[in-house]
Write a protein that holds these residues in place. Structure first.
Motif: not given
Lengths: 242, 242
Positions: B131, B133, B168-169, B171, B174-175, B177-178
């Motif tokens: 995770t 950046n 772009g994604e 934050r 992105r998390l 997707e994690f």
């Protein structure tokens, strides 16, 4: 080799691929069947449906490589492949696990397969994924990518926001750090733009241009239409500290 | 274990560590000598000088681990270590190459070494760097990190910009997707904040709070001062698709 490498799949306020539809049409030519690689997102069926709908106006048949018994087969007999955007680490891991990676690399290098990439799919045409913007949510076996071009690409390139108070690195700072460790040019393609590679020729297309980062030189602005064929002669040197 | 994990080294408009100086003073207690790990940036001497200057008002002696013949020795006999921010991939690779990784892991786990981290140095206290950046500018041997806490941390946590046109994604995306790939909570600590871990107790400190992301639940806001000790009982499950 025949590559069309989009910075992004979707411009703000537009539908998927709308900004690049004419370019995609010309690029595919008589290839009206496309093997689609949806691995960068989690929902493979949903992603494939979105791309099929986006390309329907061109009369292009889209087949998700995940739908058959062997995903390698879908790529092995297609005239063109589209590797879609999402998370680059997830994409690379799945390409390796399924074996699709080797088939795509072999056929594109041999000039048998046209390669359309967007975002994560564009990232992977460089020798490594070292200039992706994505979070490393899963661990691929290595950072090695297709290497269809001998330099790095940074898609969704973003200029620094002049009034930001956030202390995280700007994109330019990140790419400068990349160049501290690697002597490899990076082409930062802004959203709306793309790179077209055809044999020995590489041309910047679309809107908004690109920014070229090289070690020991100021970043250079490149306008839409710029010929960047000289980048294809790059001899990249990774892990070569400044 | 005794950990102080800063989201960032520097608040906008302030000098290095100024926002956390009082907390660092209390955390270090009678430990007035600090082994500093500068590997996340390229300029080790310059970085160490900045940190030494920042901590001079507290009367703390700062020793860069890169200055001696064996960087492991500097960490082996210090009462406290500070792992500074920069690029997480570069940091992890250097920690592994030098062997500092093993010494720090062993001594912190044994309760013999106080661990101060910032940004990349905070990232590495999770079980993996998944995770971060940061851009993967170099390739560490694996994504495995210290694992002093059993959950993930996202430093420099940034709320979505409501008027952004960049595709772009965010934050949060992105998390999310994690969490599609891993069943592991993520504590997103905003700039200005930190996590203090002392034995079985974990507390959020500083300004601006945090956002906790867990699978199959809405993200949860946590205010400064929140007790998050229950996170220390997490049983993380990586590569566990939703």
């Amino acid at each position: 080799m025949d590559l069309l490498l989009l910075s992004n799949s979707r411009n703000h306020g537009q539908s998927f691929l709308a900004h690049a539809l004419e370019e995609i049409d010309g690029f595919l030519g008589d290839a009206r069947r496309l093997a689609f690689v949806p691995y960068a997102l989690r929902d493979h069926d949903g992603y494939t449906a979105i791309i099929a709908e986006a390309l329907a106006p061109l009369g292009i048949e889209v087949v998700g490589v995940h739908t058959g018994a062997d995903p390698r087969a879908a790529v092995a007999d297609a005239p063109a492949v589209f590797v879609g955007g999402g998370n680059t680490f997830r994409l690379l891991r799945a390409l390796r696990t399924t074996g699709v990676f080797e088939v795509v690399r072999h056929r594109v290098t041999a000039g048998d397969l046209r390669y359309l990439g967007s975002s994560a799919g564009t990232n992977l045409t460089a020798p490594t994924l070292r200039t992706t913007n994505d979070m490393p949510i899963v661990e691929p076996p290595s950072f090695e990518a297709f290497g269809f071009v001998p330099f790095q690409i940074n898609p969704h390139y973003l200029d620094p926001a002049p009034d930001s108070t956030h202390m995280g690195e700007t994109r330019e700072q990140r790419l400068t750090e990349f160049l501290e460790e690697n002597d490899v040019p990076v082409l930062g393609i802004r959203e709306g733009g793309w790179l077209r590679v055809c044999g020995e020729t590489a041309t910047l297309g679309g809107a908004n241009g690109a920014r070229l980062f090289t070690r020991a030189a100021e970043p250079r602005e490149l306008a839409p239409g710029a010929d960047v064929s000289q980048l294809l002669a790059t001899r990249p040197r990774y892990d070569s500290p400044a």
